[in-house]
Scaffold this motif. Structure first.
Motif, PDB file in Angstrom:
ATOM      1  N   MET A  22       0.834  -1.187   0.000  1.00  0.00           N
ATOM      2  CA  MET A  22       0.000   0.000   0.000  1.00  0.00           C
ATOM      3  C   MET A  22       0.879   1.251   0.000  1.00  0.00           C
ATOM      4  SD  MET A  22      -3.284  -0.598   2.438  1.00  0.00           S
ATOM      5  CE  MET A  22      -2.574  -1.507   3.786  1.00  0.00           C
ATOM      6  N   PRO A  23       0.483   2.256  -0.758  1.00  0.00           N
ATOM      7  CA  PRO A  23       1.248   3.511  -0.761  1.00  0.00           C
ATOM      8  C   PRO A  23       1.147   4.219   0.584  1.00  0.00           C
ATOM      9  CG  PRO A  23      -0.327   3.428  -2.592  1.00  0.00           C
ATOM     10  CD  PRO A  23      -0.583   2.259  -1.734  1.00  0.00           C
ATOM     11  N   LYS A  24       2.153   5.003   0.876  1.00  0.00           N
ATOM     12  CA  LYS A  24       2.144   5.770   2.119  1.00  0.00           C
ATOM     13  C   LYS A  24       1.074   6.851   2.065  1.00  0.00           C
ATOM     14  CE  LYS A  24       6.956   5.181   3.307  1.00  0.00           C
ATOM     15  NZ  LYS A  24       8.205   5.846   3.625  1.00  0.00           N
ATOM     16  N   ARG A  25       0.571   7.210   3.218  1.00  0.00           N
ATOM     17  CA  ARG A  25      -0.385   8.302   3.394  1.00  0.00           C
ATOM     18  C   ARG A  25      -1.707   8.061   2.683  1.00  0.00           C
ATOM     19  NH1 ARG A  25       2.255  13.304   5.168  1.00  0.00           N
ATOM     20  NH2 ARG A  25       0.387  14.276   4.361  1.00  0.00           N
ATOM     21  N   ARG A  26      -2.091   6.807   2.525  1.00  0.00           N
ATOM     22  CA  ARG A  26      -3.384   6.467   1.946  1.00  0.00           C
ATOM     23  C   ARG A  26      -4.175   5.700   2.997  1.00  0.00           C
ATOM     24  NH1 ARG A  26      -3.975   9.378  -2.555  1.00  0.00           N
ATOM     25  NH2 ARG A  26      -2.427   8.932  -4.120  1.00  0.00           N
ATOM     26  N   LEU A  27      -5.450   5.941   3.017  1.00  0.00           N
ATOM     27  CA  LEU A  27      -6.336   5.247   3.936  1.00  0.00           C
ATOM     28  C   LEU A  27      -7.348   4.479   3.108  1.00  0.00           C
ATOM     29  CD1 LEU A  27      -7.296   4.789   6.851  1.00  0.00           C
ATOM     30  CD2 LEU A  27      -8.717   6.816   6.595  1.00  0.00           C
ATOM     31  N   TYR A  28      -7.329   3.170   3.229  1.00  0.00           N
ATOM     32  CA  TYR A  28      -8.241   2.326   2.472  1.00  0.00           C
ATOM     33  C   TYR A  28      -9.388   1.904   3.366  1.00  0.00           C
ATOM     34  CZ  TYR A  28      -4.614   2.159  -1.023  1.00  0.00           C
ATOM     35  OH  TYR A  28      -3.696   2.508  -1.962  1.00  0.00           O
ATOM     36  N   LEU A  29     -10.608   2.250   2.976  1.00  0.00           N
ATOM     37  CA  LEU A  29     -11.799   1.957   3.765  1.00  0.00           C
ATOM     38  C   LEU A  29     -12.779   1.154   2.934  1.00  0.00           C
ATOM     39  CD1 LEU A  29     -12.480   5.530   5.181  1.00  0.00           C
ATOM     40  CD2 LEU A  29     -11.277   3.690   6.327  1.00  0.00           C
ATOM     41  N   ASN A  30     -13.489   0.247   3.605  1.00  0.00           N
ATOM     42  CA  ASN A  30     -14.593  -0.395   2.897  1.00  0.00           C
ATOM     43  C   ASN A  30     -15.801   0.532   3.009  1.00  0.00           C
ATOM     44  OD1 ASN A  30     -15.814  -0.856   5.415  1.00  0.00           O
ATOM     45  ND2 ASN A  30     -15.003  -2.928   5.554  1.00  0.00           N
ATOM     46  N   ASP A  31     -16.904   0.165   2.383  1.00  0.00           N
ATOM     47  CA  ASP A  31     -18.061   1.065   2.337  1.00  0.00           C
ATOM     48  C   ASP A  31     -18.622   1.371   3.720  1.00  0.00           C
ATOM     49  OD1 ASP A  31     -17.971   1.309  -0.400  1.00  0.00           O
ATOM     50  OD2 ASP A  31     -19.311  -0.394  -0.739  1.00  0.00           O
ATOM     51  N   GLU A  32     -18.637   0.385   4.609  1.00  0.00           N
ATOM     52  CA  GLU A  32     -19.164   0.596   5.959  1.00  0.00           C
ATOM     53  C   GLU A  32     -18.271   1.544   6.755  1.00  0.00           C
ATOM     54  OE1 GLU A  32     -20.136  -2.034   9.953  1.00  0.00           O
ATOM     55  OE2 GLU A  32     -19.926  -3.037   8.019  1.00  0.00           O
ATOM     56  N   GLU A  33     -16.965   1.378   6.655  1.00  0.00           N
ATOM     57  CA  GLU A  33     -16.036   2.257   7.357  1.00  0.00           C
ATOM     58  C   GLU A  33     -16.101   3.683   6.813  1.00  0.00           C
ATOM     59  OE1 GLU A  33     -12.579  -1.056   8.378  1.00  0.00           O
ATOM     60  OE2 GLU A  33     -12.530   0.044   6.477  1.00  0.00           O
ATOM     61  N   TYR A  34     -16.234   3.805   5.490  1.00  0.00           N
ATOM     62  CA  TYR A  34     -16.344   5.122   4.876  1.00  0.00           C
ATOM     63  C   TYR A  34     -17.597   5.848   5.368  1.00  0.00           C
ATOM     64  CZ  TYR A  34     -17.064   8.667   1.310  1.00  0.00           C
ATOM     65  OH  TYR A  34     -17.292   9.848   0.668  1.00  0.00           O
ATOM     66  N   GLN A  35     -18.708   5.135   5.402  1.00  0.00           N
ATOM     67  CA  GLN A  35     -19.959   5.741   5.859  1.00  0.00           C
ATOM     68  C   GLN A  35     -19.864   6.140   7.335  1.00  0.00           C
ATOM     69  OE1 GLN A  35     -23.353   3.185   5.612  1.00  0.00           O
ATOM     70  NE2 GLN A  35     -24.796   4.819   6.040  1.00  0.00           N
ATOM     71  N   TYR A  36     -19.270   5.288   8.161  1.00  0.00           N
ATOM     72  CA  TYR A  36     -19.125   5.577   9.589  1.00  0.00           C
ATOM     73  C   TYR A  36     -18.224   6.793   9.814  1.00  0.00           C
ATOM     74  CZ  TYR A  36     -18.535   4.721  14.562  1.00  0.00           C
ATOM     75  OH  TYR A  36     -18.525   4.850  15.919  1.00  0.00           O
ATOM     76  N   ALA A  37     -17.118   6.873   9.074  1.00  0.00           N
ATOM     77  CA  ALA A  37     -16.206   8.013   9.215  1.00  0.00           C
ATOM     78  C   ALA A  37     -16.893   9.313   8.807  1.00  0.00           C
ATOM     79  CB  ALA A  37     -14.956   7.787   8.371  1.00  0.00           C
ATOM     80  N   THR A  38     -17.657   9.267   7.731  1.00  0.00           N
ATOM     81  CA  THR A  38     -18.367  10.460   7.272  1.00  0.00           C
ATOM     82  C   THR A  38     -19.412  10.907   8.290  1.00  0.00           C
ATOM     83  OG1 THR A  38     -18.069   9.708   5.001  1.00  0.00           O
ATOM     84  CG2 THR A  38     -19.673  11.437   5.356  1.00  0.00           C
ATOM     85  N   LEU A  39     -20.172   9.952   8.824  1.00  0.00           N
ATOM     86  CA  LEU A  39     -21.194  10.297   9.805  1.00  0.00           C
ATOM     87  C   LEU A  39     -20.583  10.851  11.092  1.00  0.00           C
ATOM     88  CD1 LEU A  39     -23.693   7.314   9.403  1.00  0.00           C
ATOM     89  CD2 LEU A  39     -24.040   9.693   8.726  1.00  0.00           C
ATOM     90  N   CYS A  40     -19.478  10.279  11.524  1.00  0.00           N
ATOM     91  CA  CYS A  40     -18.820  10.751  12.751  1.00  0.00           C
ATOM     92  C   CYS A  40     -18.266  12.162  12.580  1.00  0.00           C
ATOM     93  CB  CYS A  40     -17.708   9.801  13.156  1.00  0.00           C
ATOM     94  SG  CYS A  40     -18.303   8.239  13.797  1.00  0.00           S
ATOM     95  N   LEU A  41     -17.613  12.417  11.452  1.00  0.00           N
ATOM     96  CA  LEU A  41     -17.082  13.762  11.216  1.00  0.00           C
ATOM     97  C   LEU A  41     -18.200  14.786  11.103  1.00  0.00           C
ATOM     98  CD1 LEU A  41     -14.156  13.107   8.749  1.00  0.00           C
ATOM     99  CD2 LEU A  41     -14.002  14.004  11.062  1.00  0.00           C
ATOM    100  N   ASN A  42     -19.292  14.414  10.450  1.00  0.00           N
ATOM    101  CA  ASN A  42     -20.412  15.335  10.329  1.00  0.00           C
ATOM    102  C   ASN A  42     -21.059  15.590  11.692  1.00  0.00           C
ATOM    103  OD1 ASN A  42     -22.063  17.008   8.800  1.00  0.00           O
ATOM    104  ND2 ASN A  42     -23.642  15.451   8.658  1.00  0.00           N
TER     105      ASN A  42
END
Length: 55
Positions: A1-21
């Motif tokens: 994996m390249p440095k400074r990249r965050l790989y998320l599945n769809d559930e993790e992406y949705q959770y991160a977006t909801l938490c930040l919002n």
């Protein structure tokens, strides 16, 4: 994996977006500046690497 990249599945992406919002809404309700949260949320939404293939 390249440095400074965050790989998320769809559930993790949705959770991160909801938490930040939610954090952004709390800051706005407390009449605090949310500029840093806004920048991070925009980076997350605009990310081209947001989901991974399950192995």
């Amino acid at each position: 994996m390249p440095k400074r990249r965050l790989y998320l599945n769809d559930e993790e992406y949705q959770y991160a977006t909801l938490c930040l919002n939610g954090m952004r809404n709390d800051y706005l309700a407390a009449d605090r500046s949310c500029g840093g949260i806004d920048r991070l949320l925009l980076k997350l939404v605009r990310a081209s690497y947001r989901s991974i293939v399950s192995r």
